[in-house]
Structures are given as structure tokens and as C-alpha cells.
Write a protein that holds these residues in place. Sequence first.
Motif, PDB file in Angstrom:
ATOM      1  N   SER A   1      44.858  27.615  42.618  1.00  0.00           N
ATOM      2  CA  SER A   1      43.840  28.283  41.809  1.00  0.00           C
ATOM      3  C   SER A   1      44.496  29.409  41.013  1.00  0.00           C
ATOM      4  O   SER A   1      45.612  29.848  41.324  1.00  0.00           O
ATOM      5  CB  SER A   1      42.753  28.858  42.712  1.00  0.00           C
ATOM      6  N   GLN A   2      43.796  29.907  40.019  1.00  0.00           N
ATOM      7  CA  GLN A   2      44.321  31.022  39.232  1.00  0.00           C
ATOM      8  C   GLN A   2      44.574  32.228  40.134  1.00  0.00           C
ATOM      9  O   GLN A   2      45.596  32.897  39.999  1.00  0.00           O
ATOM     10  CB  GLN A   2      43.355  31.405  38.121  1.00  0.00           C
ATOM     11  N   GLU A   3      43.678  32.476  41.071  1.00  0.00           N
ATOM     12  CA  GLU A   3      43.837  33.617  41.976  1.00  0.00           C
ATOM     13  C   GLU A   3      45.084  33.446  42.839  1.00  0.00           C
ATOM     14  O   GLU A   3      45.847  34.399  43.039  1.00  0.00           O
ATOM     15  CB  GLU A   3      42.601  33.776  42.875  1.00  0.00           C
ATOM     16  N   TYR A   4      45.294  32.238  43.359  1.00  0.00           N
ATOM     17  CA  TYR A   4      46.467  31.971  44.187  1.00  0.00           C
ATOM     18  C   TYR A   4      47.749  32.167  43.381  1.00  0.00           C
ATOM     19  O   TYR A   4      48.695  32.808  43.840  1.00  0.00           O
ATOM     20  CB  TYR A   4      46.412  30.548  44.749  1.00  0.00           C
TER      21      TYR A   4
ATOM     22  N   ASP B   1      48.206  33.929  40.578  1.00  0.00           N
ATOM     23  CA  ASP B   1      48.401  35.342  40.218  1.00  0.00           C
ATOM     24  C   ASP B   1      48.879  36.158  41.417  1.00  0.00           C
ATOM     25  O   ASP B   1      49.811  36.963  41.300  1.00  0.00           O
ATOM     26  CB  ASP B   1      47.101  35.944  39.672  1.00  0.00           C
ATOM     27  N   ASP B   2      48.257  35.950  42.576  1.00  0.00           N
ATOM     28  CA  ASP B   2      48.635  36.690  43.780  1.00  0.00           C
ATOM     29  C   ASP B   2      50.066  36.356  44.209  1.00  0.00           C
ATOM     30  O   ASP B   2      50.863  37.251  44.508  1.00  0.00           O
ATOM     31  CB  ASP B   2      47.648  36.384  44.909  1.00  0.00           C
TER      32      ASP B   2
END
Length: 137
Positions: A14-17, A19-20
Motif C-alpha cells: 500500500s502507499q502507507e507501507y 512510504d513508511d
Amino acid sequence: LSSFTMMELVLFGSQEYIDDTRNKLLSLFKDFFVKIGVEGEFVTATDAFYLNKIIGAKVIKLIKELIKEYRVKFDKSEVALMSINKHEKYFSDRFGISLDSKKRAESMCVAFGLERLVAMSLLKWGKNRNKWSSELK
């Protein structure tokens, strides 16, 4: 050193994964290089292969900070030893890579210039392992 071999790890999520994970890797590798005495910095670069070379594409890459290179100084020039690149949905759109949620995955890669790392190591520490940082032994 304009031609070199890369070792590359590609991650999808995911985008969150993405980015993190990217933020964690930027910090981890910066700390590692400093710890072994290879002072440099991550800087934003514009040489992505998947956006064309027009000025607008370069501006987009800079604004989004899609490419971060770890650059070190050699004499009066700089050399990138590694990069962390966000691909956004470029590959998942082209190859149909989706998450369990059926949304298209984002991707990133971590790439190391092998000959560049070897050349930097030999210039910095030479062949004598006694001169190497303990983290490298």
C-alpha cells in the motif's frame, strides 16, 4: 563509474507501507553509512527511467522526491552509492499487481551500485581488513 552493476530489492504494498518503509530505510542506511565512516547524504535525484526526460517530468520527480540517492564526495566530485526509488503505481498498472483489497499496489526499490561500493571501500580502507570498520568485518 558511469557503468555499474546493481543489487536491487523491489517491494510492493500500500502507499502507507511504501512510504513508511522508505522512511525507515532512509534512516537505517544513513545511520549505517555514518557508523562505518562513509559520510554522505541522501539527496533528491531526477534520473528515473520510467518518466521521460522532459523538464516537466524532472520537476515532478523533484517535487515528489521519488528518488533519493546516497551521495559521497570523491576528490571534487560526488558519487551515488545507492538509491531508494518510489515507483508509485507504474509497475502495478503495467503488470496488474494488486493488493488483497484489489487496489493497485505501489512499489519502491532499494538499489546498490556494487562496483561503486567496492571502489569506495578500497579507496577508504584498502585491502587490509585490519583497517576496515568493525561492522564490515
